[in-house]
Write a protein that holds these residues in place. Sequence first.
Motif, short mmCIF file in Angstrom:
data_model
loop_
_atom_site.label_atom_id
_atom_site.label_comp_id
_atom_site.label_asym_id
_atom_site.label_seq_id
_atom_site.Cartn_x
_atom_site.Cartn_y
_atom_site.Cartn_z
N LYS A 47 1.00 -1.20 -0.37
CA LYS A 47 0.35 -0.23 -0.11
C LYS A 47 1.29 1.51 0.35
O LYS A 47 1.04 2.55 -1.07
CB LYS A 47 -0.45 0.58 1.27
CG LYS A 47 -1.94 -1.25 1.12
CD LYS A 47 -2.84 -1.18 2.18
CE LYS A 47 -1.88 -1.34 3.84
NZ LYS A 47 -1.40 -2.20 3.96
N THR A 48 1.84 1.28 0.96
CA THR A 48 2.54 2.82 1.37
C THR A 48 3.79 2.34 0.10
O THR A 48 3.99 3.67 -0.97
CB THR A 48 3.63 2.49 2.29
OG1 THR A 48 2.37 2.53 3.32
CG2 THR A 48 3.97 3.63 2.28
N SER A 49 4.07 1.66 -0.64
CA SER A 49 5.07 1.66 -1.65
C SER A 49 3.77 2.38 -3.02
O SER A 49 4.16 3.39 -3.65
CB SER A 49 5.20 -0.10 -2.24
OG SER A 49 5.80 -0.29 -1.54
N ALA A 168 -3.60 9.77 1.42
CA ALA A 168 -3.53 9.20 2.68
C ALA A 168 -3.41 7.92 3.19
O ALA A 168 -3.37 7.07 2.91
CB ALA A 168 -5.45 9.97 3.31
N ASP A 169 -2.29 7.82 4.09
CA ASP A 169 -2.05 6.73 4.81
C ASP A 169 -1.69 6.71 5.95
O ASP A 169 -1.43 7.08 6.84
CB ASP A 169 0.24 6.32 4.32
CG ASP A 169 0.29 4.86 3.88
OD1 ASP A 169 -0.39 3.99 4.59
OD2 ASP A 169 1.62 5.01 3.28
N GLU A 170 -2.81 5.81 6.13
CA GLU A 170 -3.63 5.47 7.50
C GLU A 170 -4.09 6.30 8.27
O GLU A 170 -3.44 6.47 9.49
CB GLU A 170 -3.01 4.24 7.72
CG GLU A 170 -3.25 3.25 7.45
CD GLU A 170 -2.57 1.91 8.51
OE1 GLU A 170 -2.79 1.69 9.35
OE2 GLU A 170 -1.39 1.79 7.35
N PRO A 171 -4.15 7.29 8.10
CA PRO A 171 -4.54 8.76 8.72
C PRO A 171 -5.10 8.47 9.45
O PRO A 171 -5.20 9.88 10.82
CB PRO A 171 -4.96 9.93 7.45
CG PRO A 171 -6.56 9.15 6.85
CD PRO A 171 -5.62 7.84 6.48
MG LIG Z 1 2.01 0.99 4.59
#
Ligand SMILES: [Mg+2]
Length: 232
Positions: A47-49, A168-171
């Motif tokens: 996901k972050t990638s 938005a990464d797990e905000p």
């Molecule tokens: Mg991640």
Amino acid sequence: MNPFLAVDHLSKNYPGSAQERSALKDISFYAEKGEFLALRGSSGAGKTSLLKLISGIEQASSGFIRIGETFLHALNESQRAQFRAKTIGFAFQLFDLLEDLTVAENVALPLILLGQTRQAALKEAEAMLERFTILNLAKASPETLSGGEMQRVSLARALIHKPALLLADEPTGSLDTFDAEQALNLLAETREGTGLTILLVTHSARAAAYADRVLTLKEGRLVYGKSGVMHA
Ligand SMILES: [Mg+2]
Ligand SMILES: Nc1ncnc2c1ncn2[C@@H]1O[C@H](COP(=O)(O)OP(=O)(O)O)[C@@H](O)[C@H]1O
């Protein structure tokens, strides 16, 4: 059809000491302008990638990304940084606010980096804080805020320069239910008013329920349901 965001046959390998690690494998999807996509998947799914590639922080191993009229691979590093500063807003689980600056200065920062004067940027930051009902915190130091307040400041900073795309990464990952809903409502309202396109990584089914569509990553691949529709 010419969607706002197009991701086409995207792959990402990270070089490793023993062997290359394949974080994303042949990912293709699109988002229309103003669409709200949730991105789910267990830890390590990529996901972050994917957000790093879409933001141009990392470069793809193969495949392409188009945002609006811009193909990321056609830009050099400094052009990508410029494009990112103008077009993209970021919000993270760890809010990443600078503690030596006040809340208003933190929110103003993206505008100052884009060349606005400090005074004009602070004025816009205060208008943004007012819209997010935290103008009273303008002069506070970020370390004195609650988690929910920090997330609102972080969203204000992510949106101050009116980006076309919010990543938005797990905000809401570290917020309680009430604060998480407040943050998600702010995003939903911002989208209504501006046509903001949102890509939100989340572990929470409640958060995903705010999205128009849910993409699910599993071991670097997008997972589809039997009908060909992406999994909710
Ligand atoms: Mg991640
Ligand atoms: N900078 C990096 N160098 C090497 N491997 C990485 C790097 N970033 C991520 N990875 C690997 O890529 C895979 C996906 O990671 P990530 O995108 O962070 O997943 P998620 O955000 O879904 O938890 C994992 O196997 C992770 O170890």
